[in-house]
Enzyme design. Structure first.
Site, PDB file in Angstrom:
ATOM      1  N   LYS B  12      22.513  29.093  50.972  1.00 42.31           N
ATOM      2  CA  LYS B  12      21.810  28.076  51.743  1.00 42.31           C
ATOM      3  C   LYS B  12      22.516  27.851  53.070  1.00 42.31           C
ATOM      4  O   LYS B  12      23.669  27.418  53.105  1.00 42.31           O
ATOM      5  CB  LYS B  12      21.763  26.786  50.935  1.00 42.31           C
ATOM      6  CG  LYS B  12      20.964  25.706  51.646  1.00 42.31           C
ATOM      7  CD  LYS B  12      20.641  24.558  50.731  1.00 42.31           C
ATOM      8  CE  LYS B  12      19.896  23.481  51.507  1.00 42.31           C
ATOM      9  NZ  LYS B  12      19.483  22.373  50.658  1.00 42.31           N
ATOM     10  N   ASP B 111      15.454  12.721  49.089  1.00 36.31           N
ATOM     11  CA  ASP B 111      14.212  13.495  49.028  1.00 36.31           C
ATOM     12  C   ASP B 111      13.837  13.729  47.561  1.00 36.31           C
ATOM     13  O   ASP B 111      13.695  14.869  47.133  1.00 36.31           O
ATOM     14  CB  ASP B 111      14.405  14.821  49.775  1.00 36.31           C
ATOM     15  CG  ASP B 111      13.101  15.601  49.912  1.00 36.31           C
ATOM     16  OD1 ASP B 111      12.017  14.986  49.812  1.00 36.31           O
ATOM     17  OD2 ASP B 111      13.157  16.827  50.106  1.00 36.31           O
TER      18      ASP B 111
END
Lengths: 194, 200
Positions: B12, B111
């Site tokens: 990532k 989130d």
């Protein structure tokens, strides 16, 4: 020595080709490992190592007690090679950097003390890095008096008490993979926790 | 990608934001990469299932982490149709407990959706993922908004999951020390929406 591939990392893509990743050169390195158990002359090996004696090849001699799995050593090596590439090594050599990377704290002397071969070590992991098989195998076998065993038997010689203490994992009972996950995480976040 | 034998990994990377001043951008990016990895690790230590962090390459703003073999909770719910009651309870219990522990660590996910939770194929354990927007906050307000975001996400992606959310909250309240206060705050957040108005 057993040859083990190291995890391949990727170089950051350049701005003009945003979706291409390039393997870093260290992914061509192999980790060469030999695990010795029933080691009788750890004290002697250690003093030769500290003296920088010629009979000791360039390598890392790791105390197996706080090692949970060979993957732990692979990650320490990969990080050391990455840091060598980036010029961000914290210690003087690639092999001391491996010991340093195994440690969850940023104290170099603690790392060497906890993860380097100790006078009382009975199981020792010898690690070399390189693109080709090392030529010092015989030298290594002459040096360390012990029985060579398979790398996948490392977990049999782990001292969980030591692991829990060094990685501050408390005394909860965990299975091997959970312990390994917490150890790897602690190594990855070395110096960044708190 | 193959990482080590038998250990596939997720890579990532945070990209450079060219609209920001380079020095500021580097500082922010570094801080956020470390923040994300740190949250993943702290949660795992506290007993919440998250992907193992393998390596943090600060210079390349990249995290290498465990590839979790499983399905997202979102796909799981969609594929199941109406959830069988005991599956629903198990799922809600696991999510609620994880969120409770997370908020007790003062980690706010930022989130929370069913796409950011996975179920491991092997152990059926619920894994919290993507802490890229996470923050450390002890504020009840932030935690309540975190839950509110999840509630809105559930309503918009899955019809008829009201009971699931209620059960999540029940287990959240049980596992979190400050849970009761957060749940109370949630009611207030529901009335006014996610953003607080600047006028009283």
């Amino acid at each position: 020595m057993q040859q083990i591939a190291l995890p391949s990392l990727f170089a950051a893509p350049s701005a003009d080709v945003p979706h291409q990743t390039v393997p870093l050169p260290q992914s061509q390195h192999q980790m060469h490992v030999a695990v010795f158990t029933g080691v009788k002359n750890a004290k002697e090996v250690r003093s030769l190592l500290i003296k920088g004696d010629e009979s000791v090849p360039q390598m890392a001699l790791i105390n197996a007690a706080p090692i949970v799995d060979v993957f732990q050593v692979q990650m320490a090596c990969t990080k050391a090679l990455l840091q060598q590439d980036q010029g961000t090594m914290k210690t003087r050599s690639l092999y001391s950097e491996i010991l340093f990377n195994l440690c969850p704290t940023t104290n170099i002397s603690d790392a060497i003390r906890q993860f380097g071969i100790a006078e009382s070590s009975s199981t020792v992991i010898a690690v070399m890095l390189g693109t080709e098989a090392p030529s010092v195998e015989k030298q290594l076998i002459d040096l360390v008096q012990g029985e060579i065993i398979e790398v996948n038997r490392i977990p049999d010689f782990t001292d969980l008490k030591t692991v829990n203490k060094i990685y501050k994992l408390g005394n909860a009972v965990r299975d091997h993979s959970e312990t390994l996950a917490l150890v790897i995480g602690a190594m990855a976040l070395k110096g960044h926790l708190n | 990608m193959p990482f080590a034998p038998g250990r596939p990994a997720i890579v990532k990377e945070r990209f450079k934001k060219s609209y920001r001043h380079p020095i500021l951008d580097e500082k922010l990016t570094t801080r956020r990469v470390i923040q994300e990895a740190r949250c993943l690790h702290r949660m795992r230590r506290a007993g919440v299932d998250t992907p193992t962090v393998y390596l943090v390459d600060v210079k390349a703003s990249t995290i290498y982490m465990e590839y979790v073999d499983g399905t997202s909770v979102r796909d799981f719910i969609s594929s199941q149709g109406p959830l069988v009651e005991d599956i629903e309870i198990k799922l809600a219990q696991s999510i609620g407990k994880s969120l409770g522990i997370m908020h007790d660590l003062d980690i706010v996910h930022g989130d929370l959706t069913t796409s950011n939770m996975m179920i491991r194929t092997e152990s059926q354990s619920v894994v919290m993922i993507d802490f890229g927007l996470s923050a450390v906050s002890s504020m009840v307000e932030d935690k309540a908004v975190d839950l509110y975001v999840l509630e809105r996400a559930l309503i918009s992606t899955h019809p008829d999951t009201d009971r699931l959310f209620q059960t999540i909250l029940k287990h959240y309240g049980r596992s979190s020390k400050g849970g009761k206060i957060v749940l109370k705050k949630l009611e207030e957040v529901r009335r006014r929406g996610r953003k607080r108005t600047a006028f009283g």
